[in-house]
Design a protein around this motif. Structure first.
Motif, PDB file in Angstrom:
ATOM      1  N   LEU A  57       0.834  -1.187   0.000  1.00  8.24           N
ATOM      2  CA  LEU A  57       0.000   0.000   0.000  1.00  8.24           C
ATOM      3  C   LEU A  57       0.876   1.247   0.000  1.00  8.24           C
ATOM      4  N   PRO A  58       0.511   2.228  -0.803  1.00  7.37           N
ATOM      5  CA  PRO A  58       1.280   3.471  -0.789  1.00  7.37           C
ATOM      6  C   PRO A  58       1.037   4.196   0.533  1.00  7.37           C
ATOM      7  N   PRO A  59       1.918   5.112   0.899  1.00 11.09           N
ATOM      8  CA  PRO A  59       1.694   5.864   2.136  1.00 11.09           C
ATOM      9  C   PRO A  59       0.451   6.747   2.006  1.00 11.09           C
ATOM     10  N   LYS A  60      -0.212   6.978   3.129  1.00  9.58           N
ATOM     11  CA  LYS A  60      -1.409   7.814   3.123  1.00  9.58           C
ATOM     12  C   LYS A  60      -1.012   9.239   2.734  1.00  9.58           C
ATOM     13  N   PRO A  61      -1.680   9.806   1.729  1.00  8.11           N
ATOM     14  CA  PRO A  61      -1.342  11.168   1.293  1.00  8.11           C
ATOM     15  C   PRO A  61      -1.626  12.196   2.381  1.00  8.11           C
ATOM     16  N   VAL A  62      -0.768  13.187   2.476  1.00  5.41           N
ATOM     17  CA  VAL A  62      -0.946  14.260   3.445  1.00  5.41           C
ATOM     18  C   VAL A  62      -2.223  15.039   3.141  1.00  5.41           C
ATOM     19  N   ARG A  63      -2.545  15.192   1.861  1.00 10.96           N
ATOM     20  CA  ARG A  63      -3.700  16.003   1.438  1.00 10.96           C
ATOM     21  C   ARG A  63      -4.974  15.170   1.280  1.00 10.96           C
ATOM     22  N   LEU A  64      -5.085  14.061   1.964  1.00  6.80           N
ATOM     23  CA  LEU A  64      -6.231  13.164   1.822  1.00  6.80           C
ATOM     24  C   LEU A  64      -7.502  13.720   2.460  1.00  6.80           C
ATOM     25  N   GLY A  65      -7.373  14.550   3.467  1.00  6.53           N
ATOM     26  CA  GLY A  65      -8.515  14.985   4.273  1.00  6.53           C
ATOM     27  C   GLY A  65      -9.694  15.533   3.512  1.00  6.53           C
ATOM     28  N   LEU A  66      -9.472  16.489   2.616  1.00  9.90           N
ATOM     29  CA  LEU A  66     -10.587  17.087   1.897  1.00  9.90           C
ATOM     30  C   LEU A  66     -11.244  16.074   0.964  1.00  9.90           C
ATOM     31  N   CYS A  67     -10.449  15.228   0.327  1.00 11.26           N
ATOM     32  CA  CYS A  67     -11.007  14.186  -0.552  1.00 11.26           C
ATOM     33  C   CYS A  67     -11.853  13.214   0.261  1.00 11.26           C
ATOM     34  N   ALA A  68     -11.332  12.842   1.434  1.00  9.45           N
ATOM     35  CA  ALA A  68     -11.998  11.849   2.274  1.00  9.45           C
ATOM     36  C   ALA A  68     -13.346  12.334   2.781  1.00  9.45           C
ATOM     37  N   ALA A  69     -13.542  13.636   2.856  1.00  8.50           N
ATOM     38  CA  ALA A  69     -14.825  14.157   3.338  1.00  8.50           C
ATOM     39  C   ALA A  69     -15.978  13.661   2.467  1.00  8.50           C
ATOM     40  N   CYS A  70     -15.752  13.533   1.175  1.00  7.55           N
ATOM     41  CA  CYS A  70     -16.813  13.064   0.264  1.00  7.55           C
ATOM     42  C   CYS A  70     -16.599  11.624  -0.191  1.00  7.55           C
ATOM     43  N   HIS A  71     -15.350  11.296  -0.523  1.00  4.03           N
ATOM     44  CA  HIS A  71     -15.049   9.995  -1.124  1.00  4.03           C
ATOM     45  C   HIS A  71     -14.613   8.944  -0.107  1.00  4.03           C
ATOM     46  N   GLY A  72     -14.460   9.331   1.151  1.00  2.00           N
ATOM     47  CA  GLY A  72     -14.032   8.405   2.192  1.00  2.00           C
ATOM     48  C   GLY A  72     -12.527   8.193   2.165  1.00  2.00           C
ATOM     49  N   GLU A  73     -11.965   7.928   3.317  1.00  2.00           N
ATOM     50  CA  GLU A  73     -10.519   7.723   3.408  1.00  2.00           C
ATOM     51  C   GLU A  73     -10.064   6.517   2.608  1.00  2.00           C
ATOM     52  N   THR A  74     -10.910   5.494   2.536  1.00  2.00           N
ATOM     53  CA  THR A  74     -10.553   4.299   1.781  1.00  2.00           C
ATOM     54  C   THR A  74     -11.240   4.238   0.420  1.00  2.00           C
ATOM     55  N   GLY A  75     -11.796   5.380  -0.002  1.00  2.00           N
ATOM     56  CA  GLY A  75     -12.379   5.442  -1.331  1.00  2.00           C
ATOM     57  C   GLY A  75     -13.818   5.006  -1.432  1.00  2.00           C
ATOM     58  N   MET A  76     -14.460   4.758  -0.318  1.00  2.40           N
ATOM     59  CA  MET A  76     -15.868   4.401  -0.323  1.00  2.40           C
ATOM     60  C   MET A  76     -16.657   5.659   0.065  1.00  2.40           C
ATOM     61  N   ALA A  77     -17.474   6.144  -0.861  1.00  2.00           N
ATOM     62  CA  ALA A  77     -18.144   7.434  -0.743  1.00  2.00           C
ATOM     63  C   ALA A  77     -18.860   7.607   0.588  1.00  2.00           C
ATOM     64  N   GLN A  78     -18.747   8.819   1.118  1.00  2.00           N
ATOM     65  CA  GLN A  78     -19.380   9.185   2.375  1.00  2.00           C
ATOM     66  C   GLN A  78     -20.639  10.014   2.151  1.00  2.00           C
ATOM     67  N   MET A  79     -20.808  10.514   0.931  1.00  2.00           N
ATOM     68  CA  MET A  79     -21.945  11.373   0.611  1.00  2.00           C
ATOM     69  C   MET A  79     -22.705  10.807  -0.581  1.00  2.00           C
ATOM     70  N   PRO A  80     -24.019  10.946  -0.583  1.00  2.00           N
ATOM     71  CA  PRO A  80     -24.790  10.519  -1.756  1.00  2.00           C
ATOM     72  C   PRO A  80     -24.317  11.293  -2.991  1.00  2.00           C
ATOM     73  N   GLY A  81     -24.168  10.586  -4.086  1.00  2.00           N
ATOM     74  CA  GLY A  81     -23.755  11.214  -5.333  1.00  2.00           C
ATOM     75  C   GLY A  81     -22.255  11.253  -5.547  1.00  2.00           C
ATOM     76  N   ALA A  82     -21.470  11.060  -4.495  1.00  2.00           N
ATOM     77  CA  ALA A  82     -20.013  11.037  -4.639  1.00  2.00           C
ATOM     78  C   ALA A  82     -19.607   9.633  -5.076  1.00  2.00           C
ATOM     79  N   PRO A  83     -18.791   9.519  -6.107  1.00  2.00           N
ATOM     80  CA  PRO A  83     -18.407   8.178  -6.561  1.00  2.00           C
ATOM     81  C   PRO A  83     -17.401   7.507  -5.638  1.00  2.00           C
ATOM     82  N   ASN A  84     -17.448   6.192  -5.609  1.00  2.00           N
ATOM     83  CA  ASN A  84     -16.434   5.413  -4.913  1.00  2.00           C
ATOM     84  C   ASN A  84     -15.162   5.446  -5.755  1.00  2.00           C
TER      85      ASN A  84
END
Length: 107
Positions: A22-49
């Motif tokens: 696994l690559p290291p966790k990106p420093v700038r992941l936070g804003l992406c994770a708000a919608c797309h989830g930290e592991t890439g599974m969407a947290q908001m309706p309409g946001a793609p996995n």
């Protein structure tokens, strides 16, 4: 019983090797994770996995959002002035994640 012990030992030895891929966790992941989830599974309706998407697809999509080729103001704002290296880290992170089954929607 012997088979179970051998299988458990094999898994124990393999897990660190799998984690090292696994690559290291990106420093700038936070804003992406708000919608797309930290592991890439969407947290908001309409946001793609994003988990498990192809690396080249994610790289291009991130570049296109940043540069305005894909005209989605929310994404352009969220990506902002990320460097090439930061975009690459995000693409690598999400492409390396394993998609998880979605919970059934409740009526």
């Amino acid at each position: 019983m012997r088979f179970v012990l051998i299988a458990a030992l094999g898994l124990t030895c393999a897990l660190p090797a799998l984690a090292a891929d696994l690559p290291p966790k990106p420093v700038r992941l936070g804003l992406c994770a708000a919608c797309h989830g930290e592991t890439g599974m969407a947290q908001m309706p309409g946001a793609p996995n994003l988990a498990g998407q192809r690396l080249d697809y994610l790289r291009k999509a991130l570049h296109d959002y940043r540069d305005g080729t894909r005209n989605v103001p929310l994404m352009r704002t969220a990506i902002g002035p990320l460097s090439e290296a930061e975009l690459d880290q995000l693409a690598r992170w999400y492409s390396a994640q394993t998609p998880q089954p979605q919970a059934a929607a409740r009526p």
